[in-house]
Write an enzyme that holds these catalytic residues in place. Structure first.
Site, PDB file in Angstrom:
ATOM      1  N   ASP A   2       0.876  -1.167   0.000  1.00 21.41           N
ATOM      2  CA  ASP A   2       0.000   0.000   0.000  1.00 21.41           C
ATOM      3  C   ASP A   2       0.915   1.219   0.000  1.00 21.41           C
ATOM      4  O   ASP A   2       1.636   1.461   0.977  1.00 21.41           O
ATOM      5  CB  ASP A   2      -0.880  -0.023   1.249  1.00 21.41           C
ATOM      6  CG  ASP A   2      -1.745   1.215   1.398  1.00 21.41           C
ATOM      7  OD1 ASP A   2      -1.561   2.192   0.629  1.00 21.41           O
ATOM      8  OD2 ASP A   2      -2.598   1.237   2.298  1.00 21.41           O
ATOM      9  N   TYR A   8     -11.492  13.025  -8.286  1.00 22.73           N
ATOM     10  CA  TYR A   8     -10.544  12.251  -9.098  1.00 22.73           C
ATOM     11  C   TYR A   8      -9.568  13.172  -9.833  1.00 22.73           C
ATOM     12  O   TYR A   8      -8.363  13.190  -9.557  1.00 22.73           O
ATOM     13  CB  TYR A   8     -11.297  11.361 -10.077  1.00 22.73           C
ATOM     14  CG  TYR A   8     -10.401  10.631 -11.058  1.00 22.73           C
ATOM     15  CD1 TYR A   8      -9.274   9.941 -10.626  1.00 22.73           C
ATOM     16  CD2 TYR A   8     -10.700  10.622 -12.417  1.00 22.73           C
ATOM     17  CE1 TYR A   8      -8.453   9.269 -11.526  1.00 22.73           C
ATOM     18  CE2 TYR A   8      -9.899   9.946 -13.321  1.00 22.73           C
ATOM     19  CZ  TYR A   8      -8.773   9.275 -12.870  1.00 22.73           C
ATOM     20  OH  TYR A   8      -7.975   8.613 -13.768  1.00 22.73           O
ATOM     21  N   LYS A  67      -5.543  14.322  -9.082  1.00 23.92           N
ATOM     22  CA  LYS A  67      -4.511  14.056 -10.093  1.00 23.92           C
ATOM     23  C   LYS A  67      -3.836  15.357 -10.539  1.00 23.92           C
ATOM     24  O   LYS A  67      -2.668  15.353 -10.944  1.00 23.92           O
ATOM     25  CB  LYS A  67      -5.118  13.361 -11.312  1.00 23.92           C
ATOM     26  CG  LYS A  67      -5.398  11.885 -11.133  1.00 23.92           C
ATOM     27  CD  LYS A  67      -4.132  11.065 -11.090  1.00 23.92           C
ATOM     28  CE  LYS A  67      -4.397   9.579 -11.161  1.00 23.92           C
ATOM     29  NZ  LYS A  67      -3.145   8.777 -11.131  1.00 23.92           N
ATOM     30  N   THR A  96     -10.471  -0.781 -19.963  1.00 22.85           N
ATOM     31  CA  THR A  96      -9.951  -1.695 -18.940  1.00 22.85           C
ATOM     32  C   THR A  96     -10.974  -1.789 -17.820  1.00 22.85           C
ATOM     33  O   THR A  96     -11.865  -0.934 -17.695  1.00 22.85           O
ATOM     34  CB  THR A  96      -8.621  -1.197 -18.348  1.00 22.85           C
ATOM     35  OG1 THR A  96      -8.885  -0.064 -17.514  1.00 22.85           O
ATOM     36  CG2 THR A  96      -7.612  -0.821 -19.430  1.00 22.85           C
TER      37      THR A  96
END
Length: 257
Positions: free
Chosen positions: A69, A159, A163, A194
């Site tokens: 992690d 998100y 980033k 994906t």
């Protein structure tokens, strides 16, 4: 002129068990890397990691899979230390770790925000820190971000927002590491075909994303294929070393900066 080929290089790929990271691991091994270390996060990816290790060895390279992690600086330090102990200092470090959350900004909890920040921003920051400490001179560093950094869109605040700092981390690291010949880049693919993509999206959103890029009609799925992203990253971590401090969106015309 330094040698910027992949031949005989040591590579570390975080999130390297499967999807884009796994394909990159196989590709760089096939292009002559001496050793490829892949990181994976959880037991759920253990079998995929073992498959990737076997594929790397079949291509003629040494391989190592490390579970961790990476949401702490100490864990990142241990990861790089394991790679150095096994293969020597890395020449190429690629970070594909990321987590998606699609939700209205008013509904994002503090716990969700903290997790997104830890996975997408904090881990990327300390990945760059350790790369700067551990990479050989003339090394290459690349971090995966998202094409949503070029979008004006709702629901991805946690998100894309976590980033976004990686763009500045990349610029700063490129300036700081440049005197050692180390190039540092970030790559933002469009929505990729994906398992990482589909759980966060409803059917209507999937249908939209499959037609949103200028080149969607030329893709078998309408989405970004990981096979189209890999050659660009390979270029950036080899002959494309002169590109540094940049965030490059690889998305078939899905968004632009």
């Amino acid at each position: 002129m330094p040698n910027h080929s992949i031949q005989d290089k040591v590579v570390l790929i975080t999130g390297g068990a499967k999807n884009l990271g796994g394909l990159l691991a196989r590709d760089l091994a096939a292009h002559g890397a001496r050793a490829v270390a892949i990181h994976y996060n959880s037991d759920a990816s253990r079998d995929a990691a073992e498959d990737t290790v076997q594929a790397i060895r079949a291509a003629g390279a040494q391989a190592l899979a490390i579970q961790a992690d990476l949401s702490s600086a100490a864990a990142m330090e241990r990861l790089f230390a394991e790679v150095v102990a096994a293969f020597g200092r890395p020449d190429i470090a690629i970070n594909t770790v990321g987590k998606v959350l699609k939700k209205p900004i008013t509904e994002v909890s503090e716990a969700e925000y903290d997790e997104m920040a830890a996975v997408n921003a904090k881990s990327a920051f300390f990945f760059l820190c350790e790369a700067g400490r551990q990479l050989n001179d003339n090394g290459k560093v690349c971090t995966l971000v998202t094409s949503l950094l070029g979008a004006f869109t709702p629901f991805y605040a946690a998100y894309a927002g976590t980033k976004a700092p990686v763009e500045h981390f990349t610029r700063a690291a490129a300036k700081e590491f440049g005197e050692r010949g180390i190039s540092v880049t970030a790559v933002g693919p469009g929505p990729m075909d994906t398992p990482f993509f589909y759980p966060a999206e409803g059917a209507d959103a999937v249908a939209y994303h499959k037609t949103a890029a200028a080149l969607s009609a030329l893709s078998s799925t309408g989405l970004t294929d990981i096979g189209d992203v890999v050659p660009f990253i390979r270029h950036l971590v080899s002959d494309g070393w002169w590109i540094t401090g940049q965030t490059i969106l690889i998305n078939g015309g899905y968004t632009t900066k």
